[in-house]
Design a protein around this motif. Structure first.
Motif, mmCIF file in Angstrom:
data_model
loop_
_atom_site.group_PDB
_atom_site.id
_atom_site.type_symbol
_atom_site.label_atom_id
_atom_site.label_comp_id
_atom_site.label_asym_id
_atom_site.label_seq_id
_atom_site.Cartn_x
_atom_site.Cartn_y
_atom_site.Cartn_z
ATOM 1 N N ASP A 186 25.583 -27.071 -4.344
ATOM 2 C CA ASP A 186 26.737 -26.346 -4.873
ATOM 3 C C ASP A 186 26.472 -25.635 -6.203
ATOM 4 O O ASP A 186 26.796 -24.466 -6.343
ATOM 5 N N PRO A 187 25.904 -26.342 -7.194
ATOM 6 C CA PRO A 187 25.701 -25.642 -8.464
ATOM 7 C C PRO A 187 24.824 -24.405 -8.317
ATOM 8 O O PRO A 187 25.033 -23.415 -9.028
ATOM 9 N N ALA A 190 27.079 -21.787 -7.046
ATOM 10 C CA ALA A 190 27.960 -21.379 -8.143
ATOM 11 C C ALA A 190 27.206 -20.441 -9.081
ATOM 12 O O ALA A 190 27.753 -19.441 -9.547
ATOM 13 N N ALA A 191 25.932 -20.762 -9.323
ATOM 14 C CA ALA A 191 25.132 -19.925 -10.221
ATOM 15 C C ALA A 191 24.949 -18.530 -9.633
ATOM 16 O O ALA A 191 25.005 -17.533 -10.352
ATOM 17 N N GLN A 200 16.847 -16.856 -12.909
ATOM 18 C CA GLN A 200 17.800 -17.506 -13.822
ATOM 19 C C GLN A 200 18.355 -18.797 -13.213
ATOM 20 O O GLN A 200 18.541 -19.780 -13.911
ATOM 21 N N HIS A 204 17.838 -22.145 -15.324
ATOM 22 C CA HIS A 204 18.995 -22.787 -15.947
ATOM 23 C C HIS A 204 19.584 -23.933 -15.131
ATOM 24 O O HIS A 204 20.275 -24.774 -15.665
ATOM 25 N N ILE A 205 19.370 -23.926 -13.820
ATOM 26 C CA ILE A 205 20.014 -24.938 -12.977
ATOM 27 C C ILE A 205 18.996 -25.886 -12.353
ATOM 28 O O ILE A 205 19.071 -27.098 -12.532
ATOM 29 N N PRO A 208 16.315 -27.959 -15.150
ATOM 30 C CA PRO A 208 16.862 -29.129 -15.848
ATOM 31 C C PRO A 208 17.057 -30.321 -14.914
ATOM 32 O O PRO A 208 16.847 -31.458 -15.301
ATOM 33 N N ALA A 291 19.677 -38.047 -19.400
ATOM 34 C CA ALA A 291 20.956 -37.928 -20.094
ATOM 35 C C ALA A 291 21.448 -36.491 -20.005
ATOM 36 O O ALA A 291 22.630 -36.219 -19.821
ATOM 37 N N GLU A 292 20.512 -35.565 -20.098
ATOM 38 C CA GLU A 292 20.834 -34.143 -20.067
ATOM 39 C C GLU A 292 21.588 -33.758 -18.796
ATOM 40 O O GLU A 292 22.563 -33.027 -18.832
ATOM 41 N N ILE A 293 21.124 -34.284 -17.654
ATOM 42 C CA ILE A 293 21.805 -33.894 -16.421
ATOM 43 C C ILE A 293 22.880 -34.905 -16.038
ATOM 44 O O ILE A 293 23.359 -34.933 -14.915
ATOM 45 N N GLY A 294 23.252 -35.751 -17.007
ATOM 46 C CA GLY A 294 24.389 -36.642 -16.781
ATOM 47 C C GLY A 294 24.075 -37.817 -15.881
ATOM 48 O O GLY A 294 24.939 -38.330 -15.204
#
Lengths: 297, 363
Positions: A186-187, A190-191, A200, A204-205, A208, A291-294
């Motif tokens: 999904d992300p 969305a991107a 990109q 960016h997606i 990470p 931590a960055e990607i939750g």
């Protein structure tokens, strides 16, 4: 008066404790102790002579040791980075494949199935300056050269790194591919809608999200490469004239060829610091990336 | 002006055809809901408009520009996904501003746009959190905020509320409607929930098996369904359908009772035609508990089998024409199963469908 009995938990753990003591603890303590002695395999009595930190002082001022140390760090840095970039590229390509992907994934793992010793022999043959494949190919293409692949210091390091990378890039590829499979779609969509070009979206997606997987691979491989021995030993034996000497070839030479086991053990303890440093470093990076990607610490 | 036009749009996955040449004109500022059971091609249609699926045949144009071969980023659309699709490694602020950042806008401009969207959706408190630290409703709001920030020509919603609990869904539904009233952009919204479709849409597009079955305002679909599928899909509880045959100007039901043909279908049915007689629970009401009784009434005694009290009304289950049907009791009193009551059926609001094809018989 009743006989004093050992507590039950201790009795139950005893077999495990004995085994661990025999195979890990005692050798560890013994090697640590011997690093404070001038222990030579050829003169066993030297084991009982305490010389304090003499071995360590000697190592710290030993140019040969530091050359090997530096070479190991350099080798590790180059090999890991190249393997990471190649592995990332391969994983991204394989992820695009829709037909025969399973087979491809299996094929990817072939190099990992070979014993490093055999890989060493294979590349020793490939890079041989007389009968090796590489020089033969070069000559048949019209270059009238016979490059001393395993003799020249820089070329020899290159050859060893090449073999190492050939064998282990797939570790990165497989782990990063696992990351790509786990990545939510999904992300990315969305991107696309948000206006990202494919590059990109990746930058960016995807990247990470892949970083934790990359750091896991880095941690595993940094330990592997830091104790690189077999391929080097087979291909060049650390030579010629110590031009490809890494930490572990130096240690085995000191310990077994020169029989100076006390000194070799001291070297071992110093170089363990290197492994610990890399492990801690990559684990820090890993937690940060998670931590960055939750994903939590 | 941003109209969206689909002409003869087809989607095939190999041999399987998911969308069978649909035509649809969506006006500027219109709120259109694509609704239908799962697998009806509604999401595929939306994804083709978004550019996330290739269009096998036909043409999609947005604002008069054919977009078939344009990537999503050149269509000036925003999309809200079912699973929110937030960027997990970015804070709410970064999520909202990402598209503008990609478009290389000035930081000051991005901040203004992001703050404005956050204000509209009440996200100000959450700006520095990451998606993992948000509740479902908050994530949904961020996803909507991300869509608003770009000030796109068209908003696309792909089942945005189906992951929320019932209460939150009602609340977010109202928020989406308010949002549309506030910004007035064209919205195309996909859902499988007819209540969402009814409450949100200016126009509903009801789909089945890759075809459009009926397009119209919510009330058009509710009051004049073109076939039994629409009749049973729209409205809750679904329309009761009772089998019958036309005999001597009346409809004879399988249990032997005979009803006059409703006004709308009179003269359009053949003698001996097999039909389905349709009526909504709202039009079968117990005597003394009815509202809106106008026109021709058919009175019948029925035995209650089950009751569902809802407060302002009670749904009564009973057997009529040989099958279980639902009736509605307004200003309800307690009713026990087994009790017999006299019901009044408002014939003018009943429907007749051809039994073989399912299409409505109506002048």
């Amino acid at each position: 008066m009743p006989r004093r009995r050992l507590p039950e938990w201790f009795l139950l753990l005893l077999p495990a404790i004995i085994v661990i003591a025999a195979v890990v603890l005692i050798p560890l303590i013994f090697s640590l102790y011997s690093s404070f002695t001038p222990y030579k395999l050829t003169r066993p009595s030297t084991l009982w002579k305490w010389i304090g930190t003499y071995n360590y002082e000697k190592i710290l001022t030993d140019a040969k040791f530091w050359a090997a140390f530096g070479r190991t760090v350099l080798f590790l840095t180059i090999a890991l980075n190249v393997e990471m970039l190649l592995g990332l590229g391969i994983a991204l390509l394989v992820n695009k494949v829709t037909w025969g992907q399973r087979t491809l994934r299996t094929v990817l793992m072939f190099p990992m199935m070979f014993s490093p010793i055999l890989v060493g022999f294979q590349f020793k043959f490939i890079f041989n300056d007389n009968i090796g494949l590489v020089n033969n190919v070069l000559q048949s293409m019209g270059f009238n050269v016979a490059l001393p692949w395993l003799v020249d210091g820089k070329l020899a390091m290159f050859s060893i790194a090449f073999a190492e990378i050939w064998m282990s890039t797939s570790v990165f590829a497989i782990l990063i591919l696992a990351g790509l499979f786990a990545m939510p779609r999904d992300p990315l969509e969305a991107a696309k809608v948000d206006g990202c070009t494919p590059w990109q979206s990746f930058r960016h997606i995807s990247l990470p999200f892949l970083m934790p997987f990359i750091y896991i691979a880095m941690t595993i491989r940094s330990l592997d490469v830091a104790r690189a021995y077999d391929i080097v030993q087979i291909m060049t034996g650390g030579g010629p004239a110590r031009r490809t000497e890494l930490l572990w070839t130096l240690m085995s030479r000191t310990g077994y060829v020169d029989a100076r086991m006390g000194l070799a053990n001291a070297m071992g303890y110093v170089s363990i610091l290197l492994s610990i440093f890399f492990t801690v470093y990559f684990f820090r990076k890993l937690s940060a990336a998670r931590a960055e990607i939750g994903m939590g610490g | 002006m941003t109209e969206v036009t689909l002409s003869n749009v087809v989607k095939k996955y190999g041999a399987h055809q998911a969308v069978h040449g649909i035509d649809l004109d969506i006006a500027d500022g219109e709120f259109v809901v694509l609704v239908g059971p799962s697998g009806c091609g509604k999401s595929t249609t939306l994804r083709m408009i978004a550019g996330l699926e290739d269009i096998t045949g036909g043409e999609v144009s947005i604002g008069g520009r054919v977009v078939n071969d344009l990537p999503p980023r050149e269509r000036n659309i925003s999309m809200v996904f079912q699973n929110y699709a937030l960027y997990p490694h970015m804070t709410v602020r970064e999520n909202l501003g990402f598209s503008l950042h990609i478009a290389k806008q000035e930081p000051a401009q991005i901040k203004t746009a992001v703050d404005q969207a956050a204000g509209i959706l009440g996200l100000d408190e959450l700006m520095d959190r990451k998606p993992a630290e948000l509740s479902g409703g908050q994530r949904q709001r961020v996803a909507m905020g991300r869509a608003i920030v770009r000030s796109p020509d068209v908003f696309l919603f792909d089942e945005p509320l189906s992951n929320l609990d019932a209460k939150l869904r009602t609340q977010m539904r109202a928020e989406i409607k308010k949002l549309h009233q506030k910004i007035g952009n064209t919205i195309i919204y996909v859902t499988h929930d007819q209540v969402e479709a009814m409450t949100l849409a200016d126009r509903i597009v009801l789909m089945r098996d890759g075809h459009i079955v009926q397009v119209g305002t919510p009330l058009e679909l509710f009051n004049t369904p073109v076939d039994t599928f629409v009749a049973t899909f729209i409205g809750s509880p679904p329309m009761n359908l009772v089998d019958g045959t036309v005999r001597g100007g009346n409809i004879q039901l399988t249990d032997g009772q005979s009803l006059p043909v409703p006004v709308g279908a009179r003269g359009l049915v053949r003698e001996g035609q097999d039909v389905q007689f349709g009526f909504r629970a709202d039009n079968l009401m117990p005597l003394g508990h009815a509202v809106d009784e106008v026109g021709e009434i058919h009175q019948v005694d029925l035995t209650i089998t089950l009751t569902e009290p809802l407060g302002t009304e009670t749904i009564l289950f009973t057997t009529f024409g040989g099958i279980e049907v639902q009736a509605k009791m307004f200003n309800p009193r307690p009713v026990r199963p087994g009790e017999q009551m006299t019901f009044r059926l408002v014939l003018d609001k009943c429907h007749v469908f051809d039994a073989a094809s399912g299409t409505a018989i109506r002048s």
